[in-house]
Design a protein around this motif. Structure first.
Motif, PDB file in Angstrom:
ATOM      1  N   GLY A   1       0.831  -1.211   0.000  1.00 48.77           N
ATOM      2  CA  GLY A   1       0.000   0.000   0.000  1.00 48.77           C
ATOM      3  C   GLY A   1       0.856   1.247   0.000  1.00 48.77           C
ATOM      4  O   GLY A   1       1.780   1.376  -0.799  1.00 48.77           O
ATOM      5  N   VAL A   2       0.579   2.138   0.948  1.00 46.16           N
ATOM      6  CA  VAL A   2       1.316   3.405   1.007  1.00 46.16           C
ATOM      7  C   VAL A   2       2.544   3.338   1.914  1.00 46.16           C
ATOM      8  O   VAL A   2       3.347   4.262   1.952  1.00 46.16           O
ATOM      9  CB  VAL A   2       0.408   4.566   1.485  1.00 46.16           C
ATOM     10  N   GLY A   3       2.715   2.250   2.656  1.00 47.60           N
ATOM     11  CA  GLY A   3       3.800   2.161   3.618  1.00 47.60           C
ATOM     12  C   GLY A   3       5.174   2.346   3.017  1.00 47.60           C
ATOM     13  O   GLY A   3       6.054   2.971   3.609  1.00 47.60           O
ATOM     14  N   GLY A   4       5.381   1.808   1.820  1.00 49.05           N
ATOM     15  CA  GLY A   4       6.678   1.918   1.175  1.00 49.05           C
ATOM     16  C   GLY A   4       7.071   3.342   0.826  1.00 49.05           C
ATOM     17  O   GLY A   4       8.236   3.607   0.481  1.00 49.05           O
ATOM     18  N   LEU A   5       6.127   4.266   0.927  1.00 45.98           N
ATOM     19  CA  LEU A   5       6.453   5.676   0.692  1.00 45.98           C
ATOM     20  C   LEU A   5       7.456   6.184   1.725  1.00 45.98           C
ATOM     21  O   LEU A   5       8.194   7.135   1.468  1.00 45.98           O
ATOM     22  CB  LEU A   5       5.184   6.535   0.743  1.00 45.98           C
TER      23      LEU A   5
ATOM     24  N   ALA B   1      14.765   7.619   0.269  1.00 42.48           N
ATOM     25  CA  ALA B   1      15.510   7.487  -0.989  1.00 42.48           C
ATOM     26  C   ALA B   1      15.637   8.840  -1.692  1.00 42.48           C
ATOM     27  O   ALA B   1      16.686   9.156  -2.265  1.00 42.48           O
ATOM     28  CB  ALA B   1      14.824   6.476  -1.902  1.00 42.48           C
ATOM     29  N   MET B   2      14.593   9.637  -1.644  1.00 47.76           N
ATOM     30  CA  MET B   2      14.645  10.963  -2.245  1.00 47.76           C
ATOM     31  C   MET B   2      15.684  11.845  -1.553  1.00 47.76           C
ATOM     32  O   MET B   2      16.343  12.667  -2.188  1.00 47.76           O
ATOM     33  CB  MET B   2      13.258  11.620  -2.176  1.00 47.76           C
ATOM     34  N   ARG B   3      15.843  11.637  -0.250  1.00 47.05           N
ATOM     35  CA  ARG B   3      16.819  12.413   0.513  1.00 47.05           C
ATOM     36  C   ARG B   3      18.247  11.950   0.213  1.00 47.05           C
ATOM     37  O   ARG B   3      19.136  12.760  -0.030  1.00 47.05           O
ATOM     38  CB  ARG B   3      16.529  12.287   2.016  1.00 47.05           C
ATOM     39  N   GLN B   4      18.445  10.616   0.224  1.00 49.77           N
ATOM     40  CA  GLN B   4      19.799  10.084   0.046  1.00 49.77           C
ATOM     41  C   GLN B   4      20.232  10.005  -1.418  1.00 49.77           C
ATOM     42  O   GLN B   4      21.422  10.081  -1.728  1.00 49.77           O
ATOM     43  CB  GLN B   4      19.909   8.683   0.661  1.00 49.77           C
TER      44      GLN B   4
ATOM     45  N   SER C   1       1.275  12.875  -1.196  1.00 49.01           N
ATOM     46  CA  SER C   1       1.685  14.275  -1.360  1.00 49.01           C
ATOM     47  C   SER C   1       2.024  14.903  -0.014  1.00 49.01           C
ATOM     48  O   SER C   1       2.972  15.687   0.102  1.00 49.01           O
ATOM     49  CB  SER C   1       0.586  15.087  -2.061  1.00 49.01           C
ATOM     50  N   GLU C   2       1.273  14.532   1.045  1.00 47.76           N
ATOM     51  CA  GLU C   2       1.549  15.066   2.380  1.00 47.76           C
ATOM     52  C   GLU C   2       2.845  14.488   2.946  1.00 47.76           C
ATOM     53  O   GLU C   2       3.696  15.224   3.451  1.00 47.76           O
ATOM     54  CB  GLU C   2       0.385  14.749   3.321  1.00 47.76           C
ATOM     55  N   TRP C   3       3.007  13.170   2.842  1.00 43.33           N
ATOM     56  CA  TRP C   3       4.168  12.519   3.438  1.00 43.33           C
ATOM     57  C   TRP C   3       5.457  12.877   2.710  1.00 43.33           C
ATOM     58  O   TRP C   3       6.506  13.084   3.324  1.00 43.33           O
ATOM     59  CB  TRP C   3       3.961  11.001   3.435  1.00 43.33           C
ATOM     60  N   LEU C   4       5.395  12.967   1.368  1.00 45.91           N
ATOM     61  CA  LEU C   4       6.590  13.256   0.581  1.00 45.91           C
ATOM     62  C   LEU C   4       6.804  14.752   0.364  1.00 45.91           C
ATOM     63  O   LEU C   4       7.821  15.153  -0.204  1.00 45.91           O
ATOM     64  CB  LEU C   4       6.506  12.559  -0.784  1.00 45.91           C
ATOM     65  N   ASN C   5       5.833  15.541   0.801  1.00 43.36           N
ATOM     66  CA  ASN C   5       5.903  16.994   0.635  1.00 43.36           C
ATOM     67  C   ASN C   5       6.068  17.371  -0.840  1.00 43.36           C
ATOM     68  O   ASN C   5       6.920  18.182  -1.213  1.00 43.36           O
ATOM     69  CB  ASN C   5       7.051  17.579   1.465  1.00 43.36           C
ATOM     70  N   MET C   6       5.239  16.738  -1.682  1.00 42.83           N
ATOM     71  CA  MET C   6       5.279  16.984  -3.124  1.00 42.83           C
ATOM     72  C   MET C   6       3.907  17.479  -3.581  1.00 42.83           C
ATOM     73  O   MET C   6       2.903  16.784  -3.400  1.00 42.83           O
ATOM     74  CB  MET C   6       5.645  15.709  -3.886  1.00 42.83           C
TER      75      MET C   6
END
Length: 271
Positions: A12-16, A22-25, A252-257
């Motif tokens: 589901g969404v957990g892998g976000l 990953a986006m940070r590193q 969008s909330e969790w990834l701030n996108m």
């Protein structure tokens, strides 16, 4: 020329939570993510079904010509990692071994707790991985079947979530553990509540975040890493088998996108 992407799959969404790290590193890398929200949770499902669903997500991403696969789901890792790794020619990474390593490194008293889905806890994969590294570690597992639903329904910050987490973690409260593995990639969204219940003396291990460090190492080892000098922009594509709106809201909330590219897809049957 398009960059080859790293593929991420989850129930589901957990892998976000893994993608966020990953986006940070790895800011230069392209990511394709599949969340099987229509058939989530995987935890209570039979192993054969989890294996089938994991392969369906994998095959979808293989058609996108990914260069690496990250099984960003503890249940799917426990059931399918070895089978998929044997049959693919690209590197395949799961979330259990990195989380196990981090817990052994973090604990000061060899008392480690693991919370996860019914499937992950039943597999005993965390215990196996840790005991292969250190036989002295005492492991206390606890299945938390309601946690995934709290996250998937976007209630992970609600009063209900606080009540459910507090009640579920009660068996661990009087334990002497100093380290707790969040053995499900959904759980970091509940991290503030989990930390509050367990106390500041307990170090929380995010198995997904630990996985990204391994991904980074493998990208370099196999000469697959993207250079910061590349003129091709990194892509972020998200696919869900469930509600596009619900997925978009959480992601969008969790990834701030703000501009999130989400596509609804259908995989096999067995809903």
């Amino acid at each position: 020329m398009e960059k080859q992407a790293i593929g991420f799959i989850d129930s589901g969404v957990g892998g976000l939570t893994v993608v966020k790290e990953a986006m940070r590193q790895l800011p230069n890398e392209s990511f394709y993510y599949v969340g099987d929200t229509a058939r989530c949770p995987y935890g209570p499902r039979p192993a054969e079904q989890v294996l089938q669903f994991t392969w369906e997500m994998t095959n979808f991403l293989l058609h996108k010509d990914i260069k690496m696969l990250v099984i960003a789901c503890n249940t799917a890792t426990a059931v399918a990692l070895e089978d998929i790794r044997k049959k693919l020619r690209i590197p395949v990474v799961g979330v259990i071994l990195p989380g196990s390593r981090a817990a052994i490194k973090a604990t000061q008293n060899n008392q480690v707790g693991i919370i996860g889905t019914e499937g992950t806890i039943k597999s005993r994969m965390y215990e196996k991985m840790m005991h292969e590294k250190d036989r002295e570690v005492q492991v206390t597992p606890l299945a938390c079947p309601k946690f995934v639903s709290l996250v998937e329904s976007n209630e992970y910050q609600s009063a209900i979530a606080k009540k459910v987490v507090a009640e579920t973690l009660t068996p661990l409260k009087n334990n002497h553990m100093d380290t707790l593995i969040m053995g499900c990639t959904h759980y970091p969204l509940l991290r503030p509540i989990i930390q509050n219940v367990m106390g500041d003396h307990v170090k929380l291990i995010d198995s997904g975040a630990e996985t990204v460090s391994e991904v980074s190492t493998l990208l370099d080892y196999f000469h697959l890493a993207e250079s910061s000098e590349s003129k091709t922009k990194a892509e972020r594509k998200f696919y869900t088998t469930g509600s596009k709106q619900m997925f978009h809201g959480i992601a969008s909330e969790w990834l701030n996108m703000d501009h999130l590219e989400v596509e609804q897809i259908r995989l096999g049957t067995g809903l």
